[in-house]
Design an enzyme around this catalytic site. Structure first.
Site, PDB file in Angstrom:
ATOM      1  N   ASN A 156     -61.256  -6.427 -42.717  1.00  0.00           N
ATOM      2  CA  ASN A 156     -59.809  -6.635 -41.799  1.00  0.00           C
ATOM      3  C   ASN A 156     -59.242  -7.589 -43.514  1.00  0.00           C
ATOM      4  OD1 ASN A 156     -61.347  -8.901 -41.507  1.00  0.00           O
ATOM      5  ND2 ASN A 156     -58.684 -10.223 -40.880  1.00  0.00           N
TER       6      ASN A 156
ATOM      7  N   GLN B 248     -61.574  -2.436 -37.383  1.00  0.00           N
ATOM      8  CA  GLN B 248     -59.882  -2.042 -38.617  1.00  0.00           C
ATOM      9  C   GLN B 248     -60.740  -0.696 -38.177  1.00  0.00           C
ATOM     10  OE1 GLN B 248     -57.703  -2.941 -39.186  1.00  0.00           O
ATOM     11  NE2 GLN B 248     -57.130  -4.767 -39.308  1.00  0.00           N
TER      12      GLN B 248
ATOM     13  N   SER C 165     -60.649  -2.385 -30.435  1.00  0.00           N
ATOM     14  CA  SER C 165     -59.789  -3.300 -29.820  1.00  0.00           C
ATOM     15  C   SER C 165     -58.703  -2.651 -29.882  1.00  0.00           C
ATOM     16  CB  SER C 165     -59.065  -4.205 -30.890  1.00  0.00           C
ATOM     17  OG  SER C 165     -57.826  -5.323 -30.561  1.00  0.00           O
TER      18      SER C 165
ATOM     19  N   HIS D 266     -55.044  -2.603 -29.956  1.00  0.00           N
ATOM     20  CA  HIS D 266     -53.816  -2.301 -30.375  1.00  0.00           C
ATOM     21  C   HIS D 266     -54.001  -2.209 -31.964  1.00  0.00           C
ATOM     22  CE1 HIS D 266     -54.376  -6.469 -31.934  1.00  0.00           C
ATOM     23  NE2 HIS D 266     -55.060  -6.937 -31.985  1.00  0.00           N
TER      24      HIS D 266
ATOM     25  N   THR E 270     -60.311  -9.194 -12.825  1.00  0.00           N
ATOM     26  CA  THR E 270     -59.636  -7.851 -12.606  1.00  0.00           C
ATOM     27  C   THR E 270     -59.548  -6.549 -14.271  1.00  0.00           C
ATOM     28  OG1 THR E 270     -58.936  -8.853 -11.052  1.00  0.00           O
ATOM     29  CG2 THR E 270     -57.569  -6.796 -11.919  1.00  0.00           C
TER      30      THR E 270
ATOM     31  N   CYS F 102     -54.875 -13.339 -37.386  1.00  0.00           N
ATOM     32  CA  CYS F 102     -55.550 -14.052 -36.535  1.00  0.00           C
ATOM     33  C   CYS F 102     -55.291 -15.844 -37.400  1.00  0.00           C
ATOM     34  CB  CYS F 102     -56.556 -13.271 -36.607  1.00  0.00           C
ATOM     35  SG  CYS F 102     -56.517 -11.956 -35.628  1.00  0.00           S
TER      36      CYS F 102
END
Length: 381
Positions: free
Chosen positions: A150, A180, A199, A201, A237, A324
């Site tokens: 990343n 990535q 992931s 996003h 959920t 991050c």
């Protein structure tokens, strides 16, 4: 009004316009709890199952299943902390320049008394397949090597690494952080990859959704306990909107995105930067070892964070590394890659998306050149 050129797509991405239709459909007729037993809820569960099928197809799964999480970090934590068969003298192998969600998980295991071998990378972040295989022992329970770094965009040959791991110890599990890489770097053979974490996003879908692709019958226990959703592997959920958006974005990348466009953007950017004095490319030069969408350069004699903010004033958004870790104040990766103090201080990351243009990339490079010249006058005094 200052134009905005967003070149921090390794941190997150602007959601696709097409996802507005997904939200409309979700708000109208897919908002029910998929765990309920009435017909409209079971239809929602069917959509979630179809989304899993889409993501596994894009991944190229061979005997893999899928369950959803809240993000890539949760996915990696689940695999590393709950995805290896418990036994005495457990040993782990980890790449030396991994994302914090992976590295910190292995440090947790190390602090708990387990043996962990961190395999160093080269200066660009590439891990040697042979070095990984040499680190594997008969007690190795899990090996984790990221697909695309990343920070530098280094691309590891995880298919070869996984095959070598299995040849050395057939019982060792192999995981790769694919956050990535997913939808950007295609895999030909996933048969030796036991776990692959992703992931949404990073693919122009919404934040709040991750997934774990895992081989059937691999050791895996739930990290989050509760109602037993996701076949008992991830309670809570399900984020239906996030899941459906994730699958739609993956399909968009598969059918609508020309991967050659991002390659061209990278070539243009690097060519423009080659005209800037004292700029060192920290990403791998060999195309086989580098992805197209992440470039890391060091503008020597300039502080990377200062350059970031001067570019921001011009409407160009880049980063100095992983979002991050941006609040921690120091770069783990600089130390892992063995960068000099000057290289680390001047390092910035530029990451492209299919929606960036050649004009934007050229403008960004010119702004780096212009601002670097000004900043050096002050910083080298």
């Amino acid at each position: 009004m200052i134009r905005e050129i967003y070149l921090d797509n390794a941190a997150t991405t602007r959601p696709l316009e097409e996802l507005k239709e997904i939200y409309t459909a979700y708000a109208a007729d897919a908002w029910q709890n998929p765990s309920a037993l009435y017909a409209c809820a079971t239809r929602v569960q069917k959509q979630i199952d179809d989304a899993k099928g889409t993501l596994l197809r894009v991944f190229g799964g061979q005997g893999h299943k899928c369950f959803f999480t809240s993000c890539g970090s949760e996915s990696a934590n689940t695999v590393i902390l709950r995805g290896a068969k418990q036994k005495k003298n457990m040993h782990y192998v980890c790449g030396g320049a991994e994302h914090p969600c992976v590295e910190e998980s292995f440090k947790f295991l190390q602090n708990a008394g387990y043996g962990v071998t961190f395999v160093p990378t080269n200066k660009n972040g590439v891990v040697s397949p042979e070095a990984v295989a040499n680190a594997v022992t008969e007690d190795t329970a899990l090996v984790s090597i990221m697909h695309v770094n990343n920070e530098t965009g280094a691309k590891n040959d995880i298919e070869r690494i996984a095959a070598l791991v299995k040849a050395k110890n057939p019982h060792a599990m192999f995981h790769s952080d694919g956050v990535q890489a997913f939808c950007k770097e295609r895999l030909q053979n996933t048969s030796n990859i036991d776990y692959y974490t992703v992931s949404a996003h990073k693919l122009h879908a919404h934040k709040g959704t991750g997934a774990v692709f895992y081989k059937d019958h691999t050791p895996l226990k739930p990290y989050i306990l509760g109602g037993g959703q996701e076949n008992g592997l991830r309670s809570g959920t399900q984020n239906t909107l996030g899941i459906l958006s994730f699958a739609a974005a993956a399909e968009y990348f598969e059918t609508m995105v020309d991967p050659g466009h991002v390659h061209i953007l990278k070539e243009i950017f690097l060519n423009e930067c080659s005209n800037i004095p004292d700029v060192e490319v920290l990403s791998p030069e060999n195309e086989a070892d580098a992805c197209a969408h992440i470039v890391n350069i060091s503008v020597l004699g300039v502080n990377g964070e200062t350059l970031l903010h001067t570019l921001e004033a011009a409407g160009v958004y880049i980063s100095t590394g992983s979002a991050c870790s941006s609040k921690k104040g120091k770069s783990r990766i600089a130390a892992a890659l063995g960068l000099s103090q000057e290289e680390a201080a001047g390092a910035v990351r530029i990451s492209f998306s299919p929606f960036n243009t050649e004009e934007e990339v050229r403008f960004a490079a010119r702004e780096i050149e212009k601002n670097a010249a000004v900043l050096r006058k002050f910083m080298r005094k």
